[in-house]
Design an enzyme around this catalytic site. Structure first.
Site, PDB file in Angstrom:
ATOM      1  N   SER A  79     -18.645  21.704  50.756  1.00  0.00           N
ATOM      2  CA  SER A  79     -18.469  20.537  50.196  1.00  0.00           C
ATOM      3  C   SER A  79     -19.087  20.251  48.813  1.00  0.00           C
ATOM      4  O   SER A  79     -18.869  20.978  47.851  1.00  0.00           O
ATOM      5  CB  SER A  79     -18.788  19.619  51.253  1.00  0.00           C
ATOM      6  OG  SER A  79     -18.445  18.460  51.189  1.00  0.00           O
ATOM      7  N   ASP A  83     -12.722  19.689  54.808  1.00  0.00           N
ATOM      8  CA  ASP A  83     -13.856  19.863  54.385  1.00  0.00           C
ATOM      9  C   ASP A  83     -14.741  20.921  55.179  1.00  0.00           C
ATOM     10  O   ASP A  83     -14.501  21.051  56.479  1.00  0.00           O
ATOM     11  CB  ASP A  83     -14.654  18.463  54.464  1.00  0.00           C
ATOM     12  CG  ASP A  83     -16.183  18.396  54.050  1.00  0.00           C
ATOM     13  OD1 ASP A  83     -16.800  19.552  53.781  1.00  0.00           O
ATOM     14  OD2 ASP A  83     -16.636  17.117  54.054  1.00  0.00           O
TER      15      ASP A  83
END
Length: 341
Positions: free
Chosen positions: A38, A152
């Site tokens: 991320s 993610d």
């Protein structure tokens, strides 16, 4: 001995990674391989490309208005923001075009939306792999890559220690940005987390409030409102990197795409949708992180205390970089003992 650095997820908190990296280098720690998830992938890609200084300068220059403009807030399929400008900025200025061109071996992780499998990227074109790793569910839309839809990487692997080992690291330093969600500390830190959720809600309602000021049909001076609207359209068409023009771009974008959102969170009202989403993700990430680190522990675990930082406060980069340096200063002796003696 080959040293690996695993940079964890954490949205705006990720600017802390920059200060941590700089402090480690000042301490004499030579990082050989890097893995990120991320925001850790975003910062890690710049670091592995040798462009961390440029990223820091840009991040520290951001105002809250500029962050709002870069996020591209507005209802769309799969997420409420695009974030495309943020990833275009990385690709054009802070990252090389392929993993092989990086100065240090680098890997990142995303999650297959339909199988739940961990998807690792460490070779070939960078393409949209960093964007996939950063695709926070509900905030950003899933990213199409090959025949997969990716979200993610923090859903399955928030602090990718295993990727450092896959890249050949003998010693791994890991940075966990979500250490605040722990059962014994939650009650004590409840007020801090409530405040963070309020700030997150404020971020997504700010554009609506501005629209009301500029375009309200109940305005006392309709002529002034019309002139303001005309000026906003002119500013939005100009490619001038000023806070005023960026704010105008946001207002115009939100007018087209944004719909009513919940009012500001307070103790009498239930949490808004963004508060529920962000807090739930933080809890999820904290639990997944503890599980993954228990099964594959790093040699050194760095956990900066960031209870007062909301997930969308990307305009606090200078402060967060300083927090990263302070964190390393507190554990410098441990690092020296384990690595430099």
């Amino acid at each position: 001995m080959k040293i690996g650095l695993a940079l964890g997820a954490g949205a705006a908190r990720g600017w802390t990674h920059i200060g941590i990296i700089e402090a480690l280098e000042k301490l004499g720690v030579k990082i050989d391989v890097v893995a990120g998830c991320s925001i850790g992938a975003y910062v890690g890609a710049a670091y592995a490309s040798g462009k961390l200084e440029g990223l820091k300068e840009w991040a520290c220059s951001l105002s809250d208005w500029q962050v709002l403009a870069l996020m591209g807030v507005g209802l769309r399929r799969g997420g409420i923001a695009s974030g495309q400008k943020v990833f275009d900025k990385l690709a054009s200025e802070f990252c090389v075009s392929s993993y092989e061109d990086m100065l240090k071996p680098f890997a990142t992780v995303a999650t297959d939306l339909y199988t739940g499998r961990e998807v690792v990227f460490n070779s070939g074109p960078i393409g949209n792999t960093i964007q996939a790793s950063c695709a926070i569910p509900a905030l950003f839309a899933p990213v199409a890559h090959g025949d997969r839809w990716l979200v993610d990487g923090a859903v399955v692997n928030p602090v990718p220690v295993n990727l450092c080992r896959q890249l050949g690291a003998d010693f791994v330093i890991a940075v966990n940005l979500n250490a605040d969600f722990r059962p014994l500390r939650l009650e004590k830190l409840r007020q801090d987390h409530e405040e963070n959720q309020r700030k997150t809600e404020d971020f997504f309602t700010k554009s609506q409030n501005v629209l009301r000021q500029w375009f309200s049909p109940d305005s006392k001076d309709d002529k002034a409102s019309a002139e303001n609207e005309e000026q906003l359209q002119v500013n939005a068409s100009d490619d001038v990197n000023t806070e005023e023009s960026i704010a105008s771009d946001v207002i115009e974008k939100v007018e087209e795409e944004f719909t009513e959102v919940p009012a500001k969170v307070n103790k009498r009202n239930p949490p808004g949708i963004m508060s529920v989403m962000s807090s739930s993700l933080e809890i999820l990430q904290a639990r997944v992180t503890r599980s993954r680190l228990a099964g594959d522990p790093p040699d050194i675990l760095i956990e900066p205390q960031l209870t007062d930082v909301g997930i969308m406060e990307f305009h606090r980069a200078e402060e967060l970089c300083a927090k990263g340096e302070e964190t390393i200063a507190r554990i410098a002796e441990q690092i020296r003992y384990q690595l430099l003696t």
